[in-house]
Design a protein around this motif. Structure first.
Motif, PDB file in Angstrom:
ATOM      1  N   ASN A  15      80.825 -15.232 -65.083  1.00 51.69           N
ATOM      2  CA  ASN A  15      80.318 -13.908 -65.420  1.00 51.69           C
ATOM      3  C   ASN A  15      81.476 -12.958 -65.186  1.00 51.69           C
ATOM      4  N   GLY A  16      81.801 -12.137 -66.158  1.00 51.44           N
ATOM      5  CA  GLY A  16      82.965 -11.259 -66.088  1.00 51.44           C
ATOM      6  C   GLY A  16      82.919 -10.223 -64.986  1.00 51.44           C
ATOM      7  N   THR A  17      81.772 -10.074 -64.318  1.00 52.46           N
ATOM      8  CA  THR A  17      81.641  -9.118 -63.221  1.00 52.46           C
ATOM      9  C   THR A  17      81.318  -9.810 -61.909  1.00 52.46           C
ATOM     10  N   SER A  18      80.313 -10.680 -61.921  1.00 53.43           N
ATOM     11  CA  SER A  18      79.787 -11.194 -60.656  1.00 53.43           C
ATOM     12  C   SER A  18      80.325 -12.558 -60.225  1.00 53.43           C
ATOM     13  N   LEU A  19      80.841 -13.349 -61.155  1.00 55.91           N
ATOM     14  CA  LEU A  19      81.422 -14.649 -60.795  1.00 55.91           C
ATOM     15  C   LEU A  19      82.561 -14.927 -61.778  1.00 55.91           C
ATOM     16  N   ILE A  20      83.703 -14.336 -61.472  1.00 56.43           N
ATOM     17  CA  ILE A  20      84.862 -14.398 -62.363  1.00 56.43           C
ATOM     18  C   ILE A  20      85.595 -15.712 -62.105  1.00 56.43           C
ATOM     19  N   LEU A  21      85.647 -16.563 -63.126  1.00 60.26           N
ATOM     20  CA  LEU A  21      86.253 -17.884 -62.998  1.00 60.26           C
ATOM     21  C   LEU A  21      87.527 -17.979 -63.833  1.00 60.26           C
ATOM     22  N   PRO A  22      88.462 -18.845 -63.424  1.00 63.80           N
ATOM     23  CA  PRO A  22      89.669 -19.044 -64.232  1.00 63.80           C
ATOM     24  C   PRO A  22      89.283 -19.514 -65.628  1.00 63.80           C
ATOM     25  N   THR A  23      89.979 -19.116 -66.612  1.00 62.92           N
ATOM     26  CA  THR A  23      89.770 -19.417 -68.033  1.00 62.92           C
ATOM     27  C   THR A  23      88.540 -18.717 -68.596  1.00 62.92           C
ATOM     28  N   SER A  24      87.845 -17.921 -67.805  1.00 64.44           N
ATOM     29  CA  SER A  24      86.646 -17.194 -68.254  1.00 64.44           C
ATOM     30  C   SER A  24      85.607 -18.120 -68.869  1.00 64.44           C
ATOM     31  N   ALA A  25      85.514 -19.322 -68.351  1.00 64.17           N
ATOM     32  CA  ALA A  25      84.554 -20.303 -68.861  1.00 64.17           C
ATOM     33  C   ALA A  25      83.840 -20.958 -67.691  1.00 64.17           C
ATOM     34  N   ASN A  26      82.666 -21.516 -67.976  1.00 66.18           N
ATOM     35  CA  ASN A  26      81.936 -22.261 -66.962  1.00 66.18           C
ATOM     36  C   ASN A  26      82.772 -23.451 -66.508  1.00 66.18           C
ATOM     37  N   ILE A  27      82.546 -23.883 -65.284  1.00 63.04           N
ATOM     38  CA  ILE A  27      83.247 -25.043 -64.736  1.00 63.04           C
ATOM     39  C   ILE A  27      82.210 -26.065 -64.296  1.00 63.04           C
ATOM     40  N   VAL A  28      82.296 -27.265 -64.847  1.00 61.26           N
ATOM     41  CA  VAL A  28      81.479 -28.379 -64.374  1.00 61.26           C
ATOM     42  C   VAL A  28      82.270 -29.010 -63.234  1.00 61.26           C
ATOM     43  N   VAL A  29      81.750 -28.872 -62.034  1.00 60.66           N
ATOM     44  CA  VAL A  29      82.431 -29.312 -60.831  1.00 60.66           C
ATOM     45  C   VAL A  29      82.370 -30.834 -60.716  1.00 60.66           C
ATOM     46  N   ALA A  30      83.410 -31.423 -60.187  1.00 68.57           N
ATOM     47  CA  ALA A  30      83.418 -32.847 -59.829  1.00 68.57           C
ATOM     48  C   ALA A  30      83.513 -32.941 -58.311  1.00 68.57           C
ATOM     49  N   ALA A  31      82.951 -33.977 -57.751  1.00 68.36           N
ATOM     50  CA  ALA A  31      83.038 -34.179 -56.306  1.00 68.36           C
ATOM     51  C   ALA A  31      84.500 -34.219 -55.892  1.00 68.36           C
ATOM     52  N   GLY A  32      84.839 -33.455 -54.859  1.00 71.17           N
ATOM     53  CA  GLY A  32      86.206 -33.378 -54.370  1.00 71.17           C
ATOM     54  C   GLY A  32      86.970 -32.172 -54.873  1.00 71.17           C
ATOM     55  N   ASP A  33      86.432 -31.452 -55.864  1.00 77.94           N
ATOM     56  CA  ASP A  33      87.085 -30.238 -56.349  1.00 77.94           C
ATOM     57  C   ASP A  33      87.073 -29.177 -55.246  1.00 77.94           C
ATOM     58  N   VAL A  34      88.102 -28.318 -55.247  1.00 76.67           N
ATOM     59  CA  VAL A  34      88.233 -27.255 -54.254  1.00 76.67           C
ATOM     60  C   VAL A  34      88.439 -25.934 -54.976  1.00 76.67           C
ATOM     61  N   ALA A  35      87.723 -24.905 -54.527  1.00 76.83           N
ATOM     62  CA  ALA A  35      87.870 -23.570 -55.098  1.00 76.83           C
ATOM     63  C   ALA A  35      87.992 -22.556 -53.969  1.00 76.83           C
ATOM     64  N   GLN A  36      88.764 -21.522 -54.219  1.00 77.09           N
ATOM     65  CA  GLN A  36      88.873 -20.437 -53.255  1.00 77.09           C
ATOM     66  C   GLN A  36      88.388 -19.161 -53.926  1.00 77.09           C
ATOM     67  N   PHE A  37      87.463 -18.481 -53.269  1.00 85.16           N
ATOM     68  CA  PHE A  37      86.861 -17.267 -53.805  1.00 85.16           C
ATOM     69  C   PHE A  37      87.109 -16.101 -52.869  1.00 85.16           C
ATOM     70  N   VAL A  38      87.276 -14.911 -53.443  1.00 88.57           N
ATOM     71  CA  VAL A  38      87.351 -13.678 -52.672  1.00 88.57           C
ATOM     72  C   VAL A  38      86.193 -12.794 -53.103  1.00 88.57           C
ATOM     73  N   SER A  39      85.543 -12.183 -52.121  1.00 85.33           N
ATOM     74  CA  SER A  39      84.469 -11.242 -52.420  1.00 85.33           C
ATOM     75  C   SER A  39      85.064  -9.923 -52.875  1.00 85.33           C
ATOM     76  N   LEU A  40      84.539  -9.400 -53.967  1.00 84.57           N
ATOM     77  CA  LEU A  40      84.933  -8.083 -54.460  1.00 84.57           C
ATOM     78  C   LEU A  40      83.945  -7.023 -53.983  1.00 84.57           C
ATOM     79  N   GLY A  41      82.952  -7.454 -53.193  1.00 85.10           N
ATOM     80  CA  GLY A  41      81.903  -6.565 -52.702  1.00 85.10           C
ATOM     81  C   GLY A  41      80.749  -6.489 -53.683  1.00 85.10           C
ATOM     82  N   SER A  42      79.607  -6.015 -53.219  1.00 84.52           N
ATOM     83  CA  SER A  42      78.412  -5.802 -54.045  1.00 84.52           C
ATOM     84  C   SER A  42      77.960  -7.064 -54.782  1.00 84.52           C
ATOM     85  N   GLY A  43      78.188  -8.240 -54.199  1.00 82.41           N
ATOM     86  CA  GLY A  43      77.753  -9.487 -54.823  1.00 82.41           C
ATOM     87  C   GLY A  43      78.675  -9.985 -55.923  1.00 82.41           C
ATOM     88  N   ASN A  44      79.854  -9.406 -56.040  1.00 83.74           N
ATOM     89  CA  ASN A  44      80.816  -9.821 -57.067  1.00 83.74           C
ATOM     90  C   ASN A  44      81.919 -10.664 -56.437  1.00 83.74           C
TER      91      ASN A  44
END
Length: 124
Positions: free
Chosen positions: A70-99
């Motif tokens: 989601n371009g506001t609330s869950l901004i992901l690389p490539t601006s596309a959904n990601i189907v996670v595989a076991a063992g994948d690692v992601a780092q997220f930063v809160s932008l505040g207000s649930g974003n």
């Protein structure tokens, strides 16, 4: 320096917290650390909850949920959904207000989130 005068210096240690089950909302406000394992495959994941801006979480997935861009609330690389595989690692930063913004995403198998651009692939 924070507005209250408290300054961070030295090494920031990631505290391992209790596992959290995947869900439409993986509520990181309930996390007991900032280095977490997300279990299960329930989803699609559309939210990480509401946490103060600037908080950083490293998530290791043991299941296979789908992260929904989601371009506001869950901004992901490539601006596309990601189907996670076991063992994948992601780092997220809160932008505040649930974003949230994903700062990095590493697949367990080392593959890229998207293939090489067609112009590059044609030259290989």
């Amino acid at each position: 320096m924070r507005s209250d005068g408290i300054e961070m210096n030295g090494i920031l240690a990631l505290k391992t917290g209790a596992n959290i089950a995947s869900a439409a909302t993986i509520d990181l406000a309930t996390a007991t650390g900032n280095n977490l394992t997300i279990t299960g495959s329930t989803g699609p994941v559309t939210s990480l909850g509401t946490v103060a801006a600037g908080a950083v979480f490293t998530l290791t997935f043991s299941g296979t949920p789908t992260l929904t861009h989601n371009g506001t609330s869950l901004i992901l690389p490539t601006s596309a959904n990601i189907v996670v595989a076991a063992g994948d690692v992601a780092q997220f930063v809160s932008l505040g207000s649930g974003n949230w913004k994903c700062l990095l995403y590493t697949r367990q198998d080392g593959s890229a989130l998207v293939g090489a651009p067609s112009s590059l692939a044609a030259t290989l």
